[in-house]
Scaffold this motif. Structure first.
Motif, PDB file in Angstrom:
ATOM      1  N   ARG A   1      -1.777  14.366  36.949  1.00  0.00           N
ATOM      2  CA  ARG A   1      -1.123  15.437  37.717  1.00  0.00           C
ATOM      3  C   ARG A   1      -1.926  16.717  37.534  1.00  0.00           C
ATOM      4  N   LEU A   2      -2.205  17.354  38.641  1.00  0.00           N
ATOM      5  CA  LEU A   2      -2.963  18.607  38.588  1.00  0.00           C
ATOM      6  C   LEU A   2      -2.006  19.778  38.387  1.00  0.00           C
ATOM      7  N   PRO A   3      -2.485  20.809  37.738  1.00  0.00           N
ATOM      8  CA  PRO A   3      -1.613  21.990  37.555  1.00  0.00           C
ATOM      9  C   PRO A   3      -1.116  22.557  38.904  1.00  0.00           C
ATOM     10  N   GLY A   4       0.180  22.815  38.963  1.00  0.00           N
ATOM     11  CA  GLY A   4       0.782  23.351  40.175  1.00  0.00           C
ATOM     12  C   GLY A   4       1.089  22.320  41.215  1.00  0.00           C
ATOM     13  N   SER A   5       0.977  21.027  40.909  1.00  0.00           N
ATOM     14  CA  SER A   5       1.228  19.983  41.894  1.00  0.00           C
ATOM     15  C   SER A   5       2.176  18.957  41.305  1.00  0.00           C
ATOM     16  N   ASN A   6       3.122  18.524  42.150  1.00  0.00           N
ATOM     17  CA  ASN A   6       4.057  17.481  41.740  1.00  0.00           C
ATOM     18  C   ASN A   6       3.573  16.087  42.126  1.00  0.00           C
ATOM     19  N   THR A   7       2.458  16.023  42.763  1.00  0.00           N
ATOM     20  CA  THR A   7       1.926  14.737  43.219  1.00  0.00           C
ATOM     21  C   THR A   7       1.115  14.064  42.098  1.00  0.00           C
ATOM     22  N   LEU A   8       1.318  12.776  41.990  1.00  0.00           N
ATOM     23  CA  LEU A   8       0.539  12.002  41.025  1.00  0.00           C
ATOM     24  C   LEU A   8      -0.712  11.513  41.726  1.00  0.00           C
ATOM     25  N   TRP A   9      -1.805  12.072  41.302  1.00  0.00           N
ATOM     26  CA  TRP A   9      -3.082  11.764  41.955  1.00  0.00           C
ATOM     27  C   TRP A   9      -3.787  10.621  41.191  1.00  0.00           C
ATOM     28  N   ARG A  10      -4.394   9.765  41.979  1.00  0.00           N
ATOM     29  CA  ARG A  10      -5.167   8.666  41.390  1.00  0.00           C
ATOM     30  C   ARG A  10      -6.654   8.942  41.589  1.00  0.00           C
ATOM     31  N   PHE A  11      -7.332   9.102  40.477  1.00  0.00           N
ATOM     32  CA  PHE A  11      -8.771   9.351  40.500  1.00  0.00           C
ATOM     33  C   PHE A  11      -9.491   8.013  40.279  1.00  0.00           C
ATOM     34  N   GLN A  12     -10.459   7.723  41.121  1.00  0.00           N
ATOM     35  CA  GLN A  12     -11.218   6.473  41.045  1.00  0.00           C
ATOM     36  C   GLN A  12     -12.710   6.773  41.114  1.00  0.00           C
ATOM     37  N   VAL A  13     -13.450   6.040  40.326  1.00  0.00           N
ATOM     38  CA  VAL A  13     -14.907   6.089  40.406  1.00  0.00           C
ATOM     39  C   VAL A  13     -15.391   4.636  40.389  1.00  0.00           C
TER      40      VAL A  13
ATOM     41  N   THR B   1       0.100  -0.207  40.900  1.00  0.00           N
ATOM     42  CA  THR B   1       1.014   0.884  41.294  1.00  0.00           C
ATOM     43  C   THR B   1       1.613   1.587  40.105  1.00  0.00           C
ATOM     44  N   ALA B   2       1.286   1.136  38.876  1.00  0.00           N
ATOM     45  CA  ALA B   2       1.862   1.759  37.688  1.00  0.00           C
ATOM     46  C   ALA B   2       1.327   3.177  37.543  1.00  0.00           C
ATOM     47  N   ALA B   3       2.213   4.089  37.195  1.00  0.00           N
ATOM     48  CA  ALA B   3       1.838   5.495  37.016  1.00  0.00           C
ATOM     49  C   ALA B   3       1.701   5.772  35.518  1.00  0.00           C
ATOM     50  N   ASP B   4       0.478   5.835  35.026  1.00  0.00           N
ATOM     51  CA  ASP B   4       0.241   6.133  33.613  1.00  0.00           C
ATOM     52  C   ASP B   4      -1.094   6.836  33.485  1.00  0.00           C
ATOM     53  N   ALA B   5      -1.342   7.338  32.301  1.00  0.00           N
ATOM     54  CA  ALA B   5      -2.572   8.095  32.061  1.00  0.00           C
ATOM     55  C   ALA B   5      -3.687   7.239  31.490  1.00  0.00           C
ATOM     56  N   ALA B   6      -3.484   5.911  31.431  1.00  0.00           N
ATOM     57  CA  ALA B   6      -4.503   5.022  30.869  1.00  0.00           C
ATOM     58  C   ALA B   6      -5.574   4.701  31.896  1.00  0.00           C
ATOM     59  N   ASP B   7      -6.744   4.390  31.391  1.00  0.00           N
ATOM     60  CA  ASP B   7      -7.828   3.978  32.279  1.00  0.00           C
ATOM     61  C   ASP B   7      -7.655   2.506  32.630  1.00  0.00           C
TER      62      ASP B   7
END
Length: 499
Positions: free
Chosen positions: A186-198, A159-165
Motif C-alpha cells: 500500500r502506498l502512502p495516501g492510498s487505500n488501494t492494494l497495489w501489486r508490484f511485479q518484476v 489473489t492473496a493480499a500479503d507483503a511476502a514475495d
C-alpha cells in the motif's frame, strides 16, 4: 633278533611316484593364482584356462569402476542441485533488488496513478521485448507497465493480499519463458492494494544451468576416467608379484630354477615361503620313493640270484630253495610297501587311531599263533595316536610277535601318556617286555637295521624291527630297545605322537 609281520602290507598303488609332487603343487597354487594350474599348460600365456572364475585384475578394476561411477554420479547430482540452487538464488536476488527499488521509489500521482520518483537503472525496461519487465496493478485501476512490455501484460498468480514475495515461472509469453517476482504493498495516501511485479526471461538462467551441467559432466567424466585408470594401474601393479610368482612356478615346472624367489612384498612372502616348503616336502617324498625303489631292487637281487644259481645247477632241493627265497622276497616287498604306505599317509592331519582296540586285535592274533604265552595288557585304555590304524597294527604286531617268539612265555604290554595328563600334544608310550634272554646293549642298535638277525634258528627275515623303526619315524615317533626290569628280557619302548 628277528621278527615277523603281524599285518598285511598295503596295495602297490600306495607307492609314491618319483614325480608325484607336481599335481599336489599345482592344486596348492590354485587359490594363489586365481585359477588352477595345469601341468603342460603355458603358464606365461594370456589365454585363461578352462574352468577359471575370471581375472582378478578385471574383477578389481570392475569393482573400482562401478564404485567410482556410483560416487561420481551421486556427487554430481548433489553438486548440480547445489550450484543450480545458487544460480537461481542469485537470479532471484536481482529480481528482488529491482522489486524493492520499485516499491521504494513508487508514489501516487495527481490523478491517483502510480509513478516512480526516480527511474529504474536498467535500460532494458525501456526497450520493447527486452526480456526485463515490470508492472504495477491495483484493483479498479489500470495497470502501469514498463515500456519493454509494449502491448503485453504480466499474468497474476494469486489473489492473496500479503507483503511476502512470491516467485514463479510462467510461459504466458510465446517463446519467452519468464520468471516473475511479485509483492503487494500500500502506498502512502492510498487505500488501494497495489501489486508490484518484476519479470525476467529465464533464458539466461537456463543457459547458466546448461553451461554448469556441461562443465560438471565433463569434469566428472575426466575425473572418473582418471580414477579408473589409477585403479587399473593400482590393480596391475599390485598384482604384479602374483604374475611374477606365476612365471617362476613355470620356471620350476620346466626345471629352469629349483625354488620361487622369496624377495616379494610382505603380504605374499609367507605364502611363497610355504610354497617352497611344499616343494621341499614333495622333493623329499620323491627322493624317498626313488631310494626305496632302489633298496627294494637291491633286496630282491640276492634271492633272485640264489634261485637262478640253484635252478642252473639243478639241485635236488630246488623247490625248498625257491619257497625260502620267495618268502624272503615277499617280506622285503611287505617292508617297502608298508613304508611307502606310511609315507603316503603321513600328510593327513586327520590320522587317528585308538591304541587299546589295536592292542586287543593283535593280542588275539598272536595268542592264536603262540598258544604257550601269557600276554598281559595294562595302562590307559582311552589313549589315541596320530597314526593310521593299519600302520599301528603293523608296528604293534611286529613288537608283540617278537616278544612272544623270543621270550619264555610271558609278555607285558603297558600303555601310558608322557607328560601331564590332559595336556595337548605329547607322546603315547607303549612298552613291550618279554622274559627272554634280551639283547646285549652293544647289539641293540644293529638289530634295528633291515635284515639284521641275532638268532638264525627261528624263522624270519630280520625286517620286523626295521619296519617298526621306519614307520614310527615317518609319523614322528621313535623305537628304543632296553632291558626289562620286571621280566629280565627285552623292553621295546614305542613312542608315537598323541592324538
Amino acid at each position: 633278533m628277528a621278527g615277523g609281520s603281524a599285518g598285511d602290507a598295503g596295495a602297490p598303488a600306495d607307492v609314491l611316484p618319483a614325480e608325484g609332487w607336481r599335481p599336489s603343487l599345482a592344486n596348492g597354487l590354485r587359490l594363489l593364482l586365481g585359477r588352477p594350474l595345469r601341468i603342460g599348460a603355458n603358464v606365461d600365456g594370456d589365454a585363461p584356462a578352462r574352468g577359471t572364475t575370471g581375472s582378478l585384475t578385471r574383477r578389481m578394476i570392475g569393482v573400482a569402476a562401478l564404485w567410482i561411477f556410483l560416487l561420481l554420479f551421486g556427487g554430481g547430482i548433489a553438486l548440480d542441485r547445489v550450484l543450480r540452487s545458487a544460480i537461481t538464488r542469485n537470479f532471484d536476488g536481482q529480481l528482488e533488488y529491482v522489486l524493492t527499488a520499485m516499491i521504494a521509489s513508487a508514489e501516487l500521482g495527481p490523478d491517483g496513478e502510480v509513478r516512480f520518483n526516480r527511474q529504474l537503472g536498467d535500460q532494458r525496461f525501456l526497450e520493447p521485448y527486452s526480456g526485463l519487465y515490470w508492472q504495477v496493478a491495483g484493483q479498479g485501476a489500470d495497470p502501469f507497465r514498463s515500456r519493454s512490455l509494449w502491448d503485453r501484460a504480466l499474468p497474476r498468480s494469486h489473489t492473496a493480499a500479503d507483503a511476502a514475495d512470491h516467485i514463479y515461472d510462467t510461459d504466458a509469453f510465446r517463446n519467452e519463458p519468464l520468471r516473475i517476482m511479485e509483492r503487494d504493498a500500500r502506498l502512502p495516501g492510498s487505500n488501494t492494494l497495489w501489486r508490484f511485479q518484476v519479470a525476467q526471461t529465464r533464458q539466461s538462467l537456463n543457459e547458466q544451468t546448461r553451461a554448469l551441467r556441461q562443465t560438471l559432466i565433463r569434469s566428472f567424466a575426466a575425473l572418473g576416467l582418471g580414477l579408473i585408470l589409477m585403479a587399473a594401474l593400482q590393480a596391475t601393479y599390485g598384482l604384479w608379484p602374483l604374475r611374477r610368482i606365476r612365471r617362476e612356478i613355470g620356471a620350476v615346472r620346466t626345471g629352469a630354477q629349483a625354488r620361487v624367489d622369496e624377495r616379494l612384498p610382505v603380504e605374499i612372502a609367507p605364502m611363497v615361503e610355504e610354497l617352497n616348503k611344499l616343494l621341499d616336502h614333495n622333493e623329499r617324498q620323491a627322493e624317498e620313493a626313488r631310494r626305496h625303489a632302489g633298496n627294494l631292487a637291491h633286496a630282491l637281487k640276492t634271492p633272485l640270484t640264489v634261485i637262478m644259481n640253484e635252478a642252473t645247477a639243478q639241485t635236488p632241493d630246488l623247490a625248498a630253495t625257491v619257497i625260502r627265497e620267495a618268502m624272503t622276497m615277499r617280506r622285503q616287498v611287505d617292508h617297502h610297501l608298508a613304508r611307502a604306505r606310511a609315507v603316503g599317509r603321513r600328510g593327513s592331519g586327520q590320522s587317528r587311531s585308538d591304541v587299546w582296540p589295536s592292542l586287543s586285535a593283535v593280542e588275539r592274533a598272536v595268542c592264536r599263533m603262540h598258544r604257550h604265552i601269557t600276554l598281559d595288557l595294562t595302562g590307559d585304555k582311552t589313549l589315541a595316536v596320530r597314526v593310521e590304524r593299519q600302520d599301528l597294527d603293523e608296528m604293534l604286531g611286529n613288537l608283540i610277535e617278537n616278544a612272544a617268539k623270543y621270550g619264555q612265555g610271558r609278555v607285558f604290554v603297558t600303555v601310558s601318556r608322557e607328560g601331564e595328563s590332559g595336556a595337548a600334544g605329547g607322546f603315547v608310550s607303549i612298552l613291550v617286555e618279554d622274559d627272554g634272554v634280551g639283547i646285549p646293549e652293544a647289539q641293540r642298535a644293529s638289530v634295528l637295521e633291515r635284515g639284521a638277525r641275532l638268532d638264525t634258528g627261528k624263522p624270519g627275515t630280520g625286517l620286523g624291527l626295521a619296519i617298526v623303526r621306519d614307520v614310527a619315524e615317518i609319523y614322528g615317533g621313535t623305537i628304543h630297545l632296553g632291558e626289562s626290569e620286571d621280566l629280565g628280557g627285552l623292553c621295546a619302548r614305542l613312542r608315537l605322537p598323541a592324538a
